[in-house]
Design a protein around this motif. Structure first.
Motif, PDB file in Angstrom:
ATOM      1  N   LEU A 197       0.833  -1.202   0.000  1.00 20.29           N
ATOM      2  CA  LEU A 197       0.000   0.000   0.000  1.00 20.29           C
ATOM      3  C   LEU A 197       0.868   1.252   0.000  1.00 20.29           C
ATOM      4  N   VAL A 198       1.826   1.302   0.896  1.00 20.09           N
ATOM      5  CA  VAL A 198       2.701   2.469   1.006  1.00 20.09           C
ATOM      6  C   VAL A 198       3.516   2.656  -0.276  1.00 20.09           C
ATOM      7  N   ASP A 199       4.110   1.588  -0.781  1.00 16.58           N
ATOM      8  CA  ASP A 199       4.934   1.695  -1.989  1.00 16.58           C
ATOM      9  C   ASP A 199       4.128   2.153  -3.197  1.00 16.58           C
ATOM     10  N   VAL A 200       2.974   1.525  -3.423  1.00 18.35           N
ATOM     11  CA  VAL A 200       2.155   1.862  -4.589  1.00 18.35           C
ATOM     12  C   VAL A 200       1.576   3.270  -4.442  1.00 18.35           C
ATOM     13  N   PHE A 201       1.073   3.575  -3.264  1.00 14.71           N
ATOM     14  CA  PHE A 201       0.479   4.889  -3.037  1.00 14.71           C
ATOM     15  C   PHE A 201       1.501   6.004  -3.232  1.00 14.71           C
ATOM     16  N   TYR A 202       2.664   5.884  -2.609  1.00 16.18           N
ATOM     17  CA  TYR A 202       3.633   6.973  -2.715  1.00 16.18           C
ATOM     18  C   TYR A 202       4.300   7.034  -4.080  1.00 16.18           C
ATOM     19  N   ASP A 237      -7.444  16.620   0.013  1.00 14.01           N
ATOM     20  CA  ASP A 237      -8.443  15.924  -0.809  1.00 14.01           C
ATOM     21  C   ASP A 237      -7.766  15.066  -1.873  1.00 14.01           C
ATOM     22  N   ARG A 238      -6.737  15.617  -2.500  1.00 14.61           N
ATOM     23  CA  ARG A 238      -6.027  14.858  -3.535  1.00 14.61           C
ATOM     24  C   ARG A 238      -5.303  13.664  -2.915  1.00 14.61           C
ATOM     25  N   TRP A 239      -4.656  13.886  -1.769  1.00 14.54           N
ATOM     26  CA  TRP A 239      -3.972  12.807  -1.064  1.00 14.54           C
ATOM     27  C   TRP A 239      -4.962  11.688  -0.761  1.00 14.54           C
ATOM     28  N   LEU A 240      -6.120  12.062  -0.249  1.00 12.04           N
ATOM     29  CA  LEU A 240      -7.123  11.069   0.121  1.00 12.04           C
ATOM     30  C   LEU A 240      -7.675  10.352  -1.111  1.00 12.04           C
ATOM     31  N   ALA A 241      -7.849  11.056  -2.207  1.00 11.31           N
ATOM     32  CA  ALA A 241      -8.339  10.423  -3.436  1.00 11.31           C
ATOM     33  C   ALA A 241      -7.342   9.370  -3.925  1.00 11.31           C
ATOM     34  N   LEU A 242      -6.059   9.706  -3.926  1.00 15.05           N
ATOM     35  CA  LEU A 242      -5.041   8.736  -4.343  1.00 15.05           C
ATOM     36  C   LEU A 242      -4.952   7.564  -3.363  1.00 15.05           C
ATOM     37  N   PHE A 243      -5.074   7.880  -2.070  1.00 19.52           N
ATOM     38  CA  PHE A 243      -5.013   6.826  -1.064  1.00 19.52           C
ATOM     39  C   PHE A 243      -6.206   5.884  -1.213  1.00 19.52           C
ATOM     40  N   SER A 244      -7.372   6.449  -1.446  1.00 20.95           N
ATOM     41  CA  SER A 244      -8.584   5.654  -1.636  1.00 20.95           C
ATOM     42  C   SER A 244      -8.442   4.737  -2.850  1.00 20.95           C
ATOM     43  N   GLU A 245      -8.000   5.314  -3.950  1.00 22.88           N
ATOM     44  CA  GLU A 245      -7.799   4.544  -5.173  1.00 22.88           C
ATOM     45  C   GLU A 245      -6.862   3.363  -4.930  1.00 22.88           C
ATOM     46  N   THR A 246      -5.767   3.612  -4.248  1.00 25.64           N
ATOM     47  CA  THR A 246      -4.771   2.575  -4.003  1.00 25.64           C
ATOM     48  C   THR A 246      -5.288   1.530  -3.027  1.00 25.64           C
ATOM     49  N   THR A 247      -5.968   1.975  -1.995  1.00 26.68           N
ATOM     50  CA  THR A 247      -6.482   1.053  -0.975  1.00 26.68           C
ATOM     51  C   THR A 247      -7.456   0.053  -1.575  1.00 26.68           C
ATOM     52  N   VAL A 248      -8.356   0.526  -2.442  1.00 23.55           N
ATOM     53  CA  VAL A 248      -9.333  -0.402  -3.027  1.00 23.55           C
ATOM     54  C   VAL A 248      -8.685  -1.328  -4.056  1.00 23.55           C
ATOM     55  N   GLU A 249      -7.522  -0.952  -4.562  1.00 22.35           N
ATOM     56  CA  GLU A 249      -6.781  -1.846  -5.459  1.00 22.35           C
ATOM     57  C   GLU A 249      -6.148  -3.009  -4.707  1.00 22.35           C
ATOM     58  N   ARG A 291       4.324  10.691  -5.726  1.00 25.77           N
ATOM     59  CA  ARG A 291       5.553  11.288  -6.253  1.00 25.77           C
ATOM     60  C   ARG A 291       5.386  11.798  -7.674  1.00 25.77           C
ATOM     61  N   THR A 292       4.512  11.180  -8.449  1.00 26.12           N
ATOM     62  CA  THR A 292       4.324  11.595  -9.841  1.00 26.12           C
ATOM     63  C   THR A 292       3.068  12.438 -10.046  1.00 26.12           C
ATOM     64  N   ASP A 293       2.318  12.673  -8.989  1.00 29.85           N
ATOM     65  CA  ASP A 293       1.086  13.444  -9.108  1.00 29.85           C
ATOM     66  C   ASP A 293       1.427  14.922  -9.340  1.00 29.85           C
ATOM     67  N   PRO A 294       0.826  15.536 -10.370  1.00 30.75           N
ATOM     68  CA  PRO A 294       1.161  16.941 -10.660  1.00 30.75           C
ATOM     69  C   PRO A 294       0.731  17.920  -9.568  1.00 30.75           C
ATOM     70  N   GLU A 295      -0.262  17.569  -8.774  1.00 34.07           N
ATOM     71  CA  GLU A 295      -0.753  18.487  -7.749  1.00 34.07           C
ATOM     72  C   GLU A 295       0.035  18.395  -6.443  1.00 34.07           C
ATOM     73  N   VAL A 303      11.066  15.576   0.811  1.00 38.77           N
ATOM     74  CA  VAL A 303      11.588  14.227   1.091  1.00 38.77           C
ATOM     75  C   VAL A 303      12.856  14.033   0.264  1.00 38.77           C
ATOM     76  N   SER A 304      13.987  13.979   0.953  1.00 36.50           N
ATOM     77  CA  SER A 304      15.259  13.803   0.249  1.00 36.50           C
ATOM     78  C   SER A 304      15.676  12.337   0.171  1.00 36.50           C
ATOM     79  N   ASP A 305      15.153  11.518   1.079  1.00 36.89           N
ATOM     80  CA  ASP A 305      15.516  10.097   1.124  1.00 36.89           C
ATOM     81  C   ASP A 305      14.238   9.266   1.109  1.00 36.89           C
TER      82      ASP A 305
END
Length: 138
Positions: free
Chosen positions: A20-25, A85-97, A29-33, A42-44
């Protein structure tokens, strides 16, 4: 803890949390918003992902591996409600996957509470919840 909550958390594995963490982040990382915001601070990423896996393990499995104050760590990022809201939308999408529907819903309810807590902390620090701010303007 109710039986249904216990059963939901029992079905979650550390491997699923790591996924979940790997796929979500990867999406974050690539989300334009919100990607530019997180990438700027995040440097590391491998270390940060490890901390996030500990955090979500503590939230979802009560493992106790995470120690810290995540709300205050996010206050200085300049996140606005639409970023949450965007964070939660991406998290929701990933969680249901990754998780069955009932488990995903349970995880999302926790994520929503965490998001509200982060927003409340940011608003407080910015003075939006200062009871004296409105009386000072009067």
């Amino acid at each position: 803890m109710s039986n249904s909550v216990r059963l939901l958390s029992v079905g979650i594995t550390e491997e699923q949390i790591a996924n979940l963490v790997d796929v979500f982040y990867a999406k974050v990382r690539t989300d334009p918003e919100i990607g530019p915001i997180f990438n700027a601070v995040v440097s590391d990423w491998p270390h940060h992902l490890s901390v996030l896996k500990d955090f979500w393990s503590t939230v979802l499995l009560t493992s106790g591996r995470y120690k810290g104050d995540p709300a205050m760590r996010h206050v200085g990022l300049g996140l606005d409600p639409e970023h949450f809201d965007r964070w939660l939308a991406l998290f929701s999408e990933t969680t249901v996957e990754i998780f069955p529907a009932e488990t995903a819903e349970w995880i999302l309810s926790k994520a929503q509470r965490i998001g509200r807590n982060f927003q409340d902390a940011a608003a407080y620090v910015r003075g939006a919840n200062d009871p004296f701010a409105s009386s000072a303007e009067s």
